[in-house]
Write a protein that holds these residues in place. Structure first.
Motif, short mmCIF file in Angstrom:
data_model
loop_
_atom_site.label_atom_id
_atom_site.label_comp_id
_atom_site.label_asym_id
_atom_site.label_seq_id
_atom_site.Cartn_x
_atom_site.Cartn_y
_atom_site.Cartn_z
N MET A 59 -38.07 5.60 11.05
CA MET A 59 -37.55 5.38 12.39
C MET A 59 -38.05 6.32 13.35
O MET A 59 -38.93 7.33 13.03
CB MET A 59 -36.19 5.54 12.36
N ALA A 60 -37.96 6.17 14.85
CA ALA A 60 -38.73 6.65 15.76
C ALA A 60 -38.49 7.95 15.89
O ALA A 60 -39.07 9.11 16.18
CB ALA A 60 -38.49 6.09 17.09
N HIS A 61 -37.01 8.51 15.71
CA HIS A 61 -36.52 9.88 15.72
C HIS A 61 -35.73 10.13 14.66
O HIS A 61 -34.27 10.24 14.69
CB HIS A 61 -35.88 9.98 17.01
N PRO A 62 -36.36 10.34 13.32
CA PRO A 62 -35.25 10.63 12.25
C PRO A 62 -35.06 12.14 12.26
O PRO A 62 -35.30 12.94 13.01
CB PRO A 62 -36.56 10.58 11.08
N SER A 63 -33.69 12.09 11.53
CA SER A 63 -33.12 13.55 11.30
C SER A 63 -33.99 14.48 10.41
O SER A 63 -34.87 14.09 9.94
CB SER A 63 -31.72 13.34 10.80
N ASN A 64 -33.26 15.43 10.36
CA ASN A 64 -34.01 16.56 9.39
C ASN A 64 -33.32 16.65 7.94
O ASN A 64 -33.35 17.52 7.38
CB ASN A 64 -34.06 17.85 9.98
N GLY A 65 -32.03 15.92 7.90
CA GLY A 65 -31.27 16.16 6.77
C GLY A 65 -31.42 15.09 5.84
O GLY A 65 -31.98 13.87 6.18
N PRO A 66 -30.48 15.03 4.60
CA PRO A 66 -30.87 13.83 3.66
C PRO A 66 -30.10 12.62 4.35
O PRO A 66 -29.03 12.92 5.29
CB PRO A 66 -29.79 14.12 2.52
N LEU A 141 -22.16 13.12 -1.51
CA LEU A 141 -23.41 13.56 -2.30
C LEU A 141 -24.74 12.99 -1.24
O LEU A 141 -24.93 11.83 -1.34
CB LEU A 141 -23.65 12.88 -3.53
N LYS A 142 -25.05 13.89 -0.44
CA LYS A 142 -25.86 13.70 0.78
C LYS A 142 -27.19 13.15 0.29
O LYS A 142 -27.94 13.52 -0.49
CB LYS A 142 -25.99 14.64 1.71
N GLY A 143 -27.45 11.98 0.90
CA GLY A 143 -28.82 11.17 0.49
C GLY A 143 -29.12 10.75 -0.78
O GLY A 143 -30.33 10.19 -1.03
N PHE A 144 -28.26 10.55 -1.63
CA PHE A 144 -28.34 9.90 -2.87
C PHE A 144 -27.87 8.41 -2.83
O PHE A 144 -26.49 8.20 -2.50
CB PHE A 144 -27.48 10.88 -3.87
N ALA A 145 -28.46 7.65 -3.39
CA ALA A 145 -28.02 6.34 -3.78
C ALA A 145 -28.49 5.66 -5.11
O ALA A 145 -29.41 6.48 -5.95
CB ALA A 145 -28.69 5.41 -2.58
N THR A 146 -27.82 4.85 -5.81
CA THR A 146 -28.21 4.24 -6.78
C THR A 146 -28.44 2.76 -6.81
O THR A 146 -27.80 2.01 -5.91
CB THR A 146 -27.13 4.29 -7.91
N LEU A 193 -34.92 14.81 4.36
CA LEU A 193 -35.75 14.80 5.95
C LEU A 193 -35.71 13.83 6.54
O LEU A 193 -36.72 13.08 7.05
CB LEU A 193 -37.08 15.50 5.38
N GLY A 194 -34.62 13.11 6.72
CA GLY A 194 -34.63 11.90 7.45
C GLY A 194 -35.16 10.58 7.06
O GLY A 194 -35.45 9.89 7.90
N GLY A 195 -35.42 10.67 5.62
CA GLY A 195 -36.24 9.53 5.16
C GLY A 195 -37.61 9.99 4.93
O GLY A 195 -38.44 8.89 4.38
N ARG A 196 -38.27 11.19 5.16
CA ARG A 196 -39.59 11.22 5.16
C ARG A 196 -40.09 11.51 3.66
O ARG A 196 -41.16 11.19 3.27
CB ARG A 196 -39.86 12.60 6.08
N VAL A 197 -39.05 11.80 2.81
CA VAL A 197 -39.43 12.17 1.66
C VAL A 197 -38.37 11.36 0.65
O VAL A 197 -37.22 11.37 0.63
CB VAL A 197 -39.18 13.55 0.88
N SER A 198 -38.97 10.50 -0.26
CA SER A 198 -38.00 9.66 -1.28
C SER A 198 -38.36 9.89 -2.48
O SER A 198 -39.47 9.76 -2.97
CB SER A 198 -38.03 8.13 -0.88
N ILE A 199 -37.43 10.39 -3.43
CA ILE A 199 -37.56 10.55 -4.80
C ILE A 199 -36.68 9.77 -5.49
O ILE A 199 -35.63 9.66 -5.39
CB ILE A 199 -37.04 12.21 -5.08
N ALA A 200 -37.43 9.07 -6.65
CA ALA A 200 -36.38 7.99 -7.64
C ALA A 200 -36.90 8.35 -9.07
O ALA A 200 -37.87 8.75 -9.21
CB ALA A 200 -36.88 6.61 -7.00
#
Length: 497
Positions: A59-66, A141-146, A193-200
């Motif tokens: 996104m154009a202005h991502p947040s810095n959190g999960p 649980l911030k930033g986590f999805a299944t 980091l607002g979607g900048r990093v994704s770990i699966a």
């Protein structure tokens, strides 16, 4: 709809009815079903979620959190039954279901001299159920999805009746077998980091994210739909509906650029019913090595109004697992002559370079409307591959008819070159007296095959798409001794939820 399909299938069985007339009936019947509604296309089905997440720029202005990216919500037959969908989604739960059906029938006779070949028709289908849970909404649980995906598959494919074993005329065939419930994926994903990093990590399908595009399944032939077939030429590479244990990291250093890499554990028999018929066979004794893919992608929004998305990707992988040579034995002799087992390679590789770019946007259509071009090449290790390389060109034009803004027309041509070692082995096997059985069900020397496909996707009503389809195989099974084969049929999809 069922009655219509019954009439069409009965029509094919009547010898006094020409195949041309049968084809016209399919088109006319499809147009008879049409009605105006909102957009639904084949790229919106349940198993596209992973591909869509790869194909969505930051996104154009991502947040810095999960953050958990929004789950896709395809247009469905039942938009919000009894308020269930809205109630679940406000609580972080997304449930989608769809049914896809594919019918193909040969309109040409098989090559003479092969009693096992026949002119016939086939039907294959599947029911998908996907469950996505945003655990930030459920337990904080911030930033986590299944993400969990099940499928149920049935039917067969018509191309084998005509001697081709390389490109199924119905993509929905194999992998899961005729089984009621098959587990495709079950994994967790953390976005930082607002979607900048994704770990699966978990039970993943590698080719749902690498060398992937939600546009591929605007078509029906398995040589292209899902992913170009050469991308999974190796026995250990997983593609829908097969999953394996794996770990993947994706980073987005800028809005339109991503880089991703992963480690997947190579398992024996991932497409075999004896090991993975249900997808719930988690025995680690099947693990014999690792796959390490890496991919770099650029996803610009071009044009004056930034309405022309494109995806440019280059990648490759090293496969560290036992793979047989396609020509030599352990002594460096042709195994077709020596009778010894093929030489084993502990490492092999594959590479890909792929592009899709929207060239123009139809202002009277929805955001998906417009003409998109696709091309690419997949090149594999010639020592261990069946398909040395595959290249393709495709065009999809959605909404080019102003009065039918949600319909789509597509054409694709794929070319597959068989690895030299495979061709040479065929030549040796078939030259012996009596001739030996050649690999890959070959009845002639395999060299190259071209498959052309065209279809027209008719948006019937909300959540329902019907697409008359035409396919032609030039040198089926990559054999010059087999005559060209033409198929007609259709692909339909009902997005239930």
């Amino acid at each position: 709809m069922r009655a219509l399909l019954t009439v069409i299938m009965e029509l094919y069985c009547q010898k006094h009815v020409s195949r041309t007339k049968a084809w016209l009936v399919i088109i006319i019947a499809g147009m008879f079903l049409c009605s105006q509604a909102t957009a639904q296309t084949f790229q919106d089905n349940s198993n596209s979620d992973a591909r869509l997440r790869v194909a969505t720029p930051l996104m154009a202005h991502p947040s810095n959190g999960p953050v958990v990216p929004p789950f896709s919500r395809p247009e469905a037959l039942f938009t919000d039954p009894f308020g269930m969908t809205s109630w679940l989604r406000t609580r972080g739960i997304a449930l989608t279901m769809d049914n896809t059906n594919e019918f193909t029938a040969a309109i040409s006779s098989p090559t003479p001299g092969h009693p096992d070949y026949k002119q016939g028709a086939s039907n294959a289908g599947q029911m998908n159920t996907a469950l996505h849970i945003n655990w930030e909404k459920v337990i904080g649980l911030k930033g986590f999805a299944t993400h969990t995906l099940f499928t149920s598959r049935y039917g067969t494919t018509a191309n084998r009746m005509m001697g081709d074993w390389l490109a199924h005329s119905s993509e929905i065939y194999g992998g899961g077998g005729n089984v009621v419930v098959h587990l495709v994926t079950a994994y967790g994903e953390e976005n930082l980091l607002g979607g900048r990093v994704s770990i699966a990590g978990g039970r993943l399908t590698e080719m749902s994210e690498f060398s992937a595009s939600s546009l591929f399944c605007n078509f029906q032939n398995n040589g292209f739909c899902g992913r170009p077939k050469a991308a999974i030429d190796n026995q250990y590479i997983t593609s829908y509906p097969a999953g394996e244990w794996g770990f993947r990291v994706r980073g987005r250093p800028s809005r339109y650029i991503y880089i991703q890499a992963g480690v997947y554990f190579a398992e024996r028999g991932i497409y075999a019913n004896s090991q993975h018929r249900t997808g719930f066979h988690f025995n680690s004794s099947n693990i014999v090595g690792q796959l390490a893919p890496i991919e770099l992608g650029w996803e610009p929004l071009l044009g004056h109004q930034h309405k022309l998305p494109g995806h440019y990707k280059i990648g490759g992988q090293v496969i560290s697992a036992p793979n047989p040579d396609n020509y030599y034995d352990a002594q460096g002799q042709p195994y077709a002559l020596s009778g010894r087992a093929a030489r084993t390679h502990q490492q092999t590789w594959s590479t890909w370079f792929e592009i899709d770019q929207k060239l123009l946007h139809h202002s009277y259509s929805n955001a998906e409307g417009g003409l998109t071009a696709m091309t690419g090449i997949i090149y594999n290790d010639p020592r261990t591959s069946l398909r040395n390389y595959e290249t393709y060109v495709a065009f999809v034009d959605r909404g080019f008819i102003r009065s039918r803004p949600y319909d789509s027309f597509g054409v694709v041509m794929t070319y597959v070159k068989i690895a030299p070692g495979v061709s040479d082995t065929d030549m040796l096997d078939l030259s012996m007296i009596p001739a030996k059985t050649a690999p890959n069900h070959a009845t002639g020397v395999q060299g190259h095959v071209t498959v052309f496909e065209a279809n027209y996707q008719i948006h019937v009503m909300r959540g329902v798409v019907f697409a008359p389809d035409f396919q032609i195989y030039f040198h089926p099974n990559a054999q010059k001794n087999l005559k060209n084969v033409e198929f007609i049929g259709f692909k339909s999809q009902i997005q239930i939820l």
